[in-house]
Design a protein around this motif. Structure first.
Motif, PDB file in Angstrom:
ATOM      1  N   GLY A 185     139.572 -58.023  95.870  1.00  0.00           N
ATOM      2  CA  GLY A 185     138.203 -56.555  96.499  1.00  0.00           C
ATOM      3  C   GLY A 185     137.271 -56.545  96.240  1.00  0.00           C
ATOM      4  O   GLY A 185     136.663 -57.766  95.676  1.00  0.00           O
ATOM      5  N   PHE A 186     136.923 -55.048  96.037  1.00  0.00           N
ATOM      6  CA  PHE A 186     135.470 -54.924  95.710  1.00  0.00           C
ATOM      7  C   PHE A 186     135.562 -54.891  93.956  1.00  0.00           C
ATOM      8  O   PHE A 186     133.999 -54.882  93.841  1.00  0.00           O
ATOM      9  N   SER A 187     135.720 -55.547  93.408  1.00  0.00           N
ATOM     10  CA  SER A 187     136.140 -56.024  91.867  1.00  0.00           C
ATOM     11  C   SER A 187     135.607 -57.246  91.746  1.00  0.00           C
ATOM     12  O   SER A 187     135.743 -57.530  90.350  1.00  0.00           O
ATOM     13  N   PHE A 188     135.103 -57.633  92.448  1.00  0.00           N
ATOM     14  CA  PHE A 188     135.607 -59.393  92.689  1.00  0.00           C
ATOM     15  C   PHE A 188     133.430 -59.402  91.839  1.00  0.00           C
ATOM     16  O   PHE A 188     134.095 -60.754  91.018  1.00  0.00           O
ATOM     17  N   ASP A 189     133.280 -58.708  92.182  1.00  0.00           N
ATOM     18  CA  ASP A 189     131.908 -58.884  91.059  1.00  0.00           C
ATOM     19  C   ASP A 189     132.368 -59.479  90.023  1.00  0.00           C
ATOM     20  O   ASP A 189     131.594 -59.991  88.812  1.00  0.00           O
ATOM     21  N   VAL A 190     132.803 -58.779  89.452  1.00  0.00           N
ATOM     22  CA  VAL A 190     132.755 -58.509  87.693  1.00  0.00           C
ATOM     23  C   VAL A 190     133.766 -60.056  86.973  1.00  0.00           C
ATOM     24  O   VAL A 190     133.678 -60.644  86.424  1.00  0.00           O
ATOM     25  N   GLU A 191     134.472 -60.680  88.121  1.00  0.00           N
ATOM     26  CA  GLU A 191     135.245 -61.024  87.557  1.00  0.00           C
ATOM     27  C   GLU A 191     134.292 -62.615  87.651  1.00  0.00           C
ATOM     28  O   GLU A 191     134.620 -63.634  87.254  1.00  0.00           O
ATOM     29  N   LEU A 192     133.759 -62.410  88.924  1.00  0.00           N
ATOM     30  CA  LEU A 192     132.169 -63.127  88.866  1.00  0.00           C
ATOM     31  C   LEU A 192     132.067 -63.840  87.775  1.00  0.00           C
ATOM     32  O   LEU A 192     130.909 -65.109  87.432  1.00  0.00           O
ATOM     33  N   LEU A 193     130.865 -62.250  87.723  1.00  0.00           N
ATOM     34  CA  LEU A 193     130.628 -62.547  85.850  1.00  0.00           C
ATOM     35  C   LEU A 193     131.187 -62.767  85.171  1.00  0.00           C
ATOM     36  O   LEU A 193     130.331 -63.735  84.411  1.00  0.00           O
ATOM     37  N   ALA A 194     132.079 -62.649  85.352  1.00  0.00           N
ATOM     38  CA  ALA A 194     133.200 -62.768  83.975  1.00  0.00           C
ATOM     39  C   ALA A 194     133.077 -64.098  83.474  1.00  0.00           C
ATOM     40  O   ALA A 194     132.860 -65.039  82.553  1.00  0.00           O
ATOM     41  N   HIS A 195     133.462 -64.739  84.690  1.00  0.00           N
ATOM     42  CA  HIS A 195     133.522 -66.111  84.367  1.00  0.00           C
ATOM     43  C   HIS A 195     132.251 -67.031  84.132  1.00  0.00           C
ATOM     44  O   HIS A 195     132.359 -68.268  83.648  1.00  0.00           O
ATOM     45  N   VAL A 209     114.099 -53.328  94.704  1.00  0.00           N
ATOM     46  CA  VAL A 209     113.951 -52.120  95.797  1.00  0.00           C
ATOM     47  C   VAL A 209     115.034 -51.989  96.618  1.00  0.00           C
ATOM     48  O   VAL A 209     115.595 -52.964  97.016  1.00  0.00           O
ATOM     49  N   TRP A 210     116.021 -50.489  96.367  1.00  0.00           N
ATOM     50  CA  TRP A 210     117.729 -50.811  97.398  1.00  0.00           C
ATOM     51  C   TRP A 210     117.806 -49.279  98.073  1.00  0.00           C
ATOM     52  O   TRP A 210     117.453 -48.535  97.585  1.00  0.00           O
ATOM     53  N   ARG A 211     117.988 -49.827  99.153  1.00  0.00           N
ATOM     54  CA  ARG A 211     118.052 -47.842 100.267  1.00  0.00           C
ATOM     55  C   ARG A 211     119.438 -48.130 100.828  1.00  0.00           C
ATOM     56  O   ARG A 211     120.182 -49.244 101.351  1.00  0.00           O
ATOM     57  N   ASP A 212     120.003 -47.546 100.413  1.00  0.00           N
ATOM     58  CA  ASP A 212     121.704 -47.305 101.095  1.00  0.00           C
ATOM     59  C   ASP A 212     121.395 -47.300 102.561  1.00  0.00           C
ATOM     60  O   ASP A 212     120.554 -47.139 102.893  1.00  0.00           O
ATOM     61  N   ARG A 213     122.068 -47.673 102.673  1.00  0.00           N
ATOM     62  CA  ARG A 213     122.297 -48.291 104.377  1.00  0.00           C
ATOM     63  C   ARG A 213     124.273 -47.592 104.757  1.00  0.00           C
ATOM     64  O   ARG A 213     124.629 -47.997 103.718  1.00  0.00           O
ATOM     65  N   PRO A 214     124.138 -47.023 106.267  1.00  0.00           N
ATOM     66  CA  PRO A 214     125.216 -46.770 106.486  1.00  0.00           C
ATOM     67  C   PRO A 214     126.211 -47.727 106.871  1.00  0.00           C
ATOM     68  O   PRO A 214     125.970 -48.314 107.069  1.00  0.00           O
ATOM     69  N   GLY A 215     127.313 -47.164 106.654  1.00  0.00           N
ATOM     70  CA  GLY A 215     128.490 -48.554 106.834  1.00  0.00           C
ATOM     71  C   GLY A 215     129.204 -49.305 106.121  1.00  0.00           C
ATOM     72  O   GLY A 215     130.238 -49.828 106.352  1.00  0.00           O
ATOM     73  N   SER A 216     129.376 -48.181 105.182  1.00  0.00           N
ATOM     74  CA  SER A 216     129.742 -48.739 103.797  1.00  0.00           C
ATOM     75  C   SER A 216     131.376 -48.894 104.236  1.00  0.00           C
ATOM     76  O   SER A 216     131.860 -47.475 104.246  1.00  0.00           O
ATOM     77  N   THR A 217     132.158 -49.886 103.392  1.00  0.00           N
ATOM     78  CA  THR A 217     133.486 -48.984 103.439  1.00  0.00           C
ATOM     79  C   THR A 217     134.201 -48.870 102.643  1.00  0.00           C
ATOM     80  O   THR A 217     135.771 -48.378 102.386  1.00  0.00           O
ATOM     81  N   PHE A 218     133.667 -48.992 101.162  1.00  0.00           N
ATOM     82  CA  PHE A 218     134.379 -48.797 100.099  1.00  0.00           C
ATOM     83  C   PHE A 218     134.647 -46.762  99.820  1.00  0.00           C
ATOM     84  O   PHE A 218     133.665 -46.023 100.260  1.00  0.00           O
ATOM     85  N   SER A 219     135.267 -46.646  99.919  1.00  0.00           N
ATOM     86  CA  SER A 219     136.470 -45.075  99.540  1.00  0.00           C
ATOM     87  C   SER A 219     136.339 -45.023  97.657  1.00  0.00           C
ATOM     88  O   SER A 219     137.541 -45.460  97.523  1.00  0.00           O
ATOM     89  N   VAL A 220     135.660 -43.641  97.179  1.00  0.00           N
ATOM     90  CA  VAL A 220     136.407 -43.224  96.189  1.00  0.00           C
ATOM     91  C   VAL A 220     137.321 -43.077  96.059  1.00  0.00           C
ATOM     92  O   VAL A 220     139.245 -43.559  94.805  1.00  0.00           O
ATOM     93  N   ARG A 221     138.179 -42.505  96.633  1.00  0.00           N
ATOM     94  CA  ARG A 221     139.614 -41.553  96.561  1.00  0.00           C
ATOM     95  C   ARG A 221     140.558 -43.231  97.192  1.00  0.00           C
ATOM     96  O   ARG A 221     142.032 -42.944  96.680  1.00  0.00           O
ATOM     97  N   ARG A 222     140.297 -44.144  98.083  1.00  0.00           N
ATOM     98  CA  ARG A 222     141.527 -45.141  98.718  1.00  0.00           C
ATOM     99  C   ARG A 222     141.395 -46.127  97.585  1.00  0.00           C
ATOM    100  O   ARG A 222     142.115 -46.973  97.770  1.00  0.00           O
ATOM    101  N   HIS A 223     140.608 -46.555  96.980  1.00  0.00           N
ATOM    102  CA  HIS A 223     139.913 -47.454  96.121  1.00  0.00           C
ATOM    103  C   HIS A 223     140.032 -47.841  94.754  1.00  0.00           C
ATOM    104  O   HIS A 223     139.862 -48.673  94.236  1.00  0.00           O
ATOM    105  N   SER A 224     139.882 -46.524  94.571  1.00  0.00           N
ATOM    106  CA  SER A 224     139.927 -46.087  92.594  1.00  0.00           C
ATOM    107  C   SER A 224     140.674 -46.984  92.139  1.00  0.00           C
ATOM    108  O   SER A 224     141.067 -47.729  90.926  1.00  0.00           O
ATOM    109  N   LEU A 225     141.829 -46.806  92.186  1.00  0.00           N
ATOM    110  CA  LEU A 225     143.219 -47.387  91.483  1.00  0.00           C
ATOM    111  C   LEU A 225     143.374 -48.641  91.838  1.00  0.00           C
ATOM    112  O   LEU A 225     144.110 -49.572  90.493  1.00  0.00           O
ATOM    113  N   GLN A 226     143.508 -49.201  93.091  1.00  0.00           N
ATOM    114  CA  GLN A 226     143.567 -50.664  92.898  1.00  0.00           C
ATOM    115  C   GLN A 226     142.657 -51.356  92.711  1.00  0.00           C
ATOM    116  O   GLN A 226     142.258 -52.736  91.547  1.00  0.00           O
ATOM    117  N   CYS A 227     140.885 -50.849  92.140  1.00  0.00           N
ATOM    118  CA  CYS A 227     139.804 -51.356  91.043  1.00  0.00           C
ATOM    119  C   CYS A 227     140.042 -51.437  89.914  1.00  0.00           C
ATOM    120  O   CYS A 227     139.897 -52.380  89.275  1.00  0.00           O
TER     121      CYS A 227
END
Length: 274
Positions: A185-195, A209-227
């Motif tokens: 899931g969305f926390s995979f970056d943490v594990e990859l860097l930790a390894h 330089v980072w520009r927000d793009r529409p279309g992200s599937t991450f939701s704070v409400r739906r995914h926080s507990l799983q993270c």
């Protein structure tokens, strides 16, 4: 300048893609053109992550200045797709980027220059003092990201932004870390860097330089507990030391490499974590 030259690739870039038919063509255009301008051969690996749209067909039909190959990952989850792609690489330098190319590709020069001088993990950081961030989502999501990164900072070498979709590695280290990756899931970056960190590899954060793009599937409400559940599992997985993975210099494969433009980067002995 085209990059379809013979011989092995110096750099392979993985692009995870789940139902990205709408954004992938523009993203591949940008990425292919940028990689073609590099002084050595580069390739792209698009990992179709159980898409139900035309993502795979777009890649199959793609024609551009650098090779783009398609892999399939039937297990849903960006972490699973990135793992599949990284394990399929062979280049001395590897990395992954989001299909929307929210991170300006000028950062590729910086990342490659640092890898070539001996850094083994280089990541884009939206919280770097020199970064330019445009339209960073809703305030609640930004606050959640800051809180998330404070919780995991001890696992990832102290960097302030683990979730920017721009990460590059010395090939042997990146593949070794990917083999151990279990978070899909969305926390995979943490594990990859930790390894990487537990193998003794410092993480170098660079401005982007980072520009927000529409279309992200991450939701704070739906995914926080799983993270949070994933983070508890990651802490358990990364306990215990490992022998650092070897990272042979690219010159051993390619011979002396052409110089990249000087972009004012600090040397390997002086750059901080950002």
């Amino acid at each position: 300048m085209g990059n379809r030259r013979p011989g092995p690739a110096l750099l392979e870039v993985v692009v995870p893609a789940r139902n990205e038919a709408g954004r992938l063509p523009a993203g591949l255009d940008l990425l292919s053109d940028r990689l073609a301008a590099l002084p050595a051969r580069a390739e792209v690996i698009v990992v179709d992550n159980a898409s139900t749209d035309g993502t795979a067909e777009i890649v199959r039909c793609w024609r551009g200045p650098v090779p783009v190959r398609l892999l399939s990952c039937d297990r849903p989850g960006k972490g699973a797709a990135v793992r599949t792609g990284l394990l399929a690489t062979r280049a001395p330098y590897i990395g992954f980027m989001d299909a929307d190319m929210a991170t300006d590709l000028a950062a590729l020069d910086d990342a490659l220059a640092l890898l070539r001088e001996g850094r083994t993990v280089v990541v884009g950081s939206r919280r770097h003092a020199a970064s330019v961030v445009e339209g960073y989502a809703l305030p609640v999501r930004r606050l959640g990201a800051i809180t998330f990164n404070r919780i995991v900072r001890d696992l990832v070498g102290g960097i302030q932004d683990t979730q920017c979709g721009f990460k590059f590695f010395a090939g042997p280290l990146g593949r070794a870390a990917a083999r151990d990756l279990r978070t899909t899931g969305f926390s995979f970056d943490v594990e990859l860097l930790a390894h990487c960190v537990r193998r003794g590899a410092p993480v170098t954060a660079i401005p982007v330089v980072w520009r927000d793009r529409p279309g992200s599937t991450f939701s704070v409400r739906r995914h926080s507990l799983q993270c949070l559940i994933d983070l508890a599992r990651i802490r358990a997985r990364v306990s215990g030391p490992l022998v650092p993975a070897p990272a042979p210099p690219a010159e051993a494969v390619f011979g002396p490499l052409p110089a990249l433009p000087d972009r004012g980067l600090p040397s390997a002995s002086s750059a901080g974590q950002g």
